[in-house]
Design an enzyme around this catalytic site. Structure first.
Site, PDB file in Angstrom:
ATOM      1  NE  ARG A 185      45.254 -28.484 -42.960  1.00 23.38           N
ATOM      2  CZ  ARG A 185      44.166 -27.767 -42.760  1.00 23.38           C
ATOM      3  NH1 ARG A 185      43.913 -27.218 -41.600  1.00 23.38           N
ATOM      4  NH2 ARG A 185      43.309 -27.597 -43.743  1.00 23.38           N
TER       5      ARG A 185
ATOM      6  CB  CYS B 276      63.127 -16.994 -37.678  1.00 23.69           C
ATOM      7  SG  CYS B 276      64.016 -17.352 -36.177  1.00 23.69           S
TER       8      CYS B 276
ATOM      9  CE1 TYR C 248      47.570 -27.034 -48.284  1.00 26.08           C
ATOM     10  CE2 TYR C 248      46.746 -27.662 -46.129  1.00 26.08           C
ATOM     11  CZ  TYR C 248      47.395 -27.983 -47.303  1.00 26.08           C
ATOM     12  OH  TYR C 248      47.838 -29.258 -47.493  1.00 26.08           O
TER      13      TYR C 248
ATOM     14  N   GLY D  92      38.551 -37.061 -48.577  1.00 22.10           N
ATOM     15  CA  GLY D  92      38.260 -35.637 -48.755  1.00 22.10           C
ATOM     16  C   GLY D  92      37.113 -35.098 -47.923  1.00 22.10           C
TER      17      GLY D  92
HETATM   18  C1  PLP Z   1      44.424 -40.360 -52.875  1.00 24.03           C
HETATM   19  C2  PLP Z   1      44.015 -39.783 -51.587  1.00 24.03           C
HETATM   20  N1  PLP Z   1      43.178 -40.481 -50.797  1.00 24.03           N
HETATM   21  C3  PLP Z   1      42.768 -39.989 -49.616  1.00 24.03           C
HETATM   22  C4  PLP Z   1      43.202 -38.759 -49.155  1.00 24.03           C
HETATM   23  C5  PLP Z   1      42.724 -38.302 -47.818  1.00 24.03           C
HETATM   24  O1  PLP Z   1      42.032 -37.111 -47.880  1.00 24.03           O
HETATM   25  P1  PLP Z   1      41.298 -36.572 -46.566  1.00 24.03           P
HETATM   26  O2  PLP Z   1      42.300 -36.589 -45.474  1.00 24.03           O
HETATM   27  O3  PLP Z   1      40.880 -35.203 -46.919  1.00 24.03           O
HETATM   28  O4  PLP Z   1      40.152 -37.470 -46.295  1.00 24.03           O
HETATM   29  C6  PLP Z   1      44.059 -38.001 -49.939  1.00 24.03           C
HETATM   30  C7  PLP Z   1      44.505 -36.676 -49.478  1.00 24.03           C
HETATM   31  O5  PLP Z   1      45.154 -35.911 -50.075  1.00 24.03           O
HETATM   32  C8  PLP Z   1      44.487 -38.526 -51.194  1.00 24.03           C
HETATM   33  O6  PLP Z   1      45.318 -37.844 -51.981  1.00 24.03           O
END
Ligand code: PLP
Length: 456
Positions: free
Chosen positions: A353, A384, A357, A267
């Site tokens: 994306r 389209c 989003y 994340g």
């Molecule tokens: C369980 C899990 N681990 C890791 C990630 C990787 O997240 P990121 O690409 O934001 O580091 C995700 C992304 O959705 C995830 O669901």
């Protein structure tokens, strides 16, 4: 009537947004990995994803060393799993593994890519909120290092699969801590009202952990928490780490079993626009190590082995998408505003994306010096849908014209991996660049590929 004109600027390559080796040459054209993007376009066509291999490897190493150093004083090791969902190919899985990372997969397909790359099963993890029996059997046959359980029901299913395979399955339980973090509701994954994991506050997490301990076919490695994606505020990681350490201690008090590992997920946010500040892996590593140390000290438990799962922060900034400009159309939006719509030869099929989003990107003309005054432009695709927007708002040179090469940086994560064949558009290749050499690591799809699936 104004055209939104500002000063002329050369392509501004903010190093936080563009691949590390991106450079503007004397003639104003851009190269990446020592490869002139005009040459790359001539040799491989557009659209194309251009991936800076050295940048990918450096970012992978950076995560590994930052977390290893931060947790070393606690006496625990850290495993970094590269989250393949961000972008996985055989070459990328191999690079990640060569740099000392393991591979996090979320489907049988991702698992197959990691295994094809020669990554040993033990260095692969399998996620998924709805794993099929075939995926579980395949993971166990490959001897994966861990399967992350996502529901109470799955405890029994994985135990049965392990019994079928005549093995013991190493598992973690994915929990939701109630910490809500990330760039968009669809990518925030630890609040309660969504499909992933088992709730800590609702008691389902503890129930699942106890259910695992009751099944001899399962080896409980630990607890997993992933709080969301594109996180720029590190405090969410600390809060989640606190909650997971408390759950671990509670389980130990109830059952006498102290799980040896905790995964804090991925994340880590990146910069998409000039001026944005990415999350600093070193800072998160240090803050999380301090939190884990303090929490464990106050709970009276030794700290666990830690793992993390970065995807976006390793591959996102390493890649740009290279397009060729087609139709350029001034559109009168109001009496005071003319917006220049710049159509490129890709769009929402290679980068979903923005449509999914509302994600924001930047863009620059990269085939020449951009010396003209700039206009307010919107980069759009060839699909389209009026929502087929690549970059909603960007200043481009007023003389942007058919045939110019346009690059959109920071498209490495969730770009090719979410690409589609909408409008029967073949998906672009991924071209790795390094030391002046361009290598196709995923080839361009052809009409024959598409028609080959259509059995009439
Ligand atoms: C369980 C899990 N681990 C890791 C990630 C990787 O997240 P990121 O690409 O934001 O580091 C995700 C992304 O959705 C995830 O669901």
């Amino acid at each position: 009537m104004s055209t939104g004109t500002t000063h002329a600027v050369p392509p501004h390559l903010d190093p936080a947004v563009w691949p590390a080796s991106a450079q503007v040459g004397v003639d104003g054209a851009v190269s990446v990995g020592g490869v002139d993007l005009r040459t790359l376009a001539a040799d491989h066509g557009t659209p194309a994803y251009v991936l800076d291999e050295a940048d990918f490897r450096a970012r992978a190493r950076h995560f590994r060393t930052a977390f290893a150093e931060a947790f070393a004083p606690l006496g625990v090791g850290v495993d970094v799993y590269y989250a393949g969902k961000a972008f996985l190919s055989v070459a990328v899985a191999r690079w990640a593994h060569e740099e000392g990372l393991r591979i996090d997969t979320a489907t049988g397909g991702e698992l197959a890519v990691a295994l094809r790359a020669g990554v040993p099963g033990l260095d692969v993890g399998l996620h998924g909120n709805n794993k099929s029996d075939a995926e579980l059997d395949r993971a166990l046959a490959a001897g994966v290092g861990r399967i992350v359980l996502d529901s109470l029901e799955e405890v029994g299913r994985v135990a049965d699969a392990a019994a079928r395979a005549g093995t013991r399955a190493p598992v973690m339980v994915r929990v939701t801590t109630g910490v809500h973090a990330g760039g968009h509701e669809y990518i925030s994954t630890a609040h309660e009202d969504q499909k992933f994991g088992l709730s800590v506050t609702g008691g389902q997490a503890l129930a699942a952990l106890r259910a695992v301990l009751a099944r001899p076919e399962l080896e409980l490695l630990g607890i997993h928490s992933h709080i969301g994606s594109q996180i720029l505020d590190p405090s969410g990681f600390e809060l989640a780490a606190h909650k997971v350490m408390a759950l671990r201690a509670e389980l130990a008090a109830l059952t006498g079993h102290l799980v040896p590992e905790v995964d804090l997920g991925g994340g880590f946010g990146i910069a998409y626009l000039p001026g944005e500040v990415p999350l600093d892996p070193e800072r998160v590593a240090k803050d999380t190590a301090r939190t884990v140390a303090e929490a464990c000290a106050s709970l009276g438990t030794p700290p666990p082995r830690i793992s993390i799962e970065p995807g976006r922060a390793i591959v996102g900034p390493t890649t740009l998408t290279l397009y060729t400009v087609g139709t350029v159309k001034p559109v009168s939006v109001t009496e005071d505003l003319v917006r220049t719509y710049v159509s490129v030869d890709g769009g929402m099929s290679d980068n979903l994306r923005p449509a999914l989003y509302g994600a924001a990107y930047t863009a620059a003309v990269v085939s020449r010096a951009a010396e003209a005054a700039t206009v307010r432009a919107r980069v759009v695709g060839k699909h389209c849908e009026s929502g087929d927007v690549v970059v909603r708002d960007v200043a481009l040179p007023a003389d942007v014209a058919r045939g110019d090469l346009l690059a959109v940086p920071a498209t490495g994560a969730y770009g090719r991996s979410m690409a589609s064949n909408y409008n029967h558009v073949p998906r672009p290749p991924v071209v790795a660049v390094r030391d002046g050499v361009a290598t196709v690591i995923v080839r361009r799809e052809t009409e024959d590929d598409l028609l080959g699936l259509d059995v009439g």
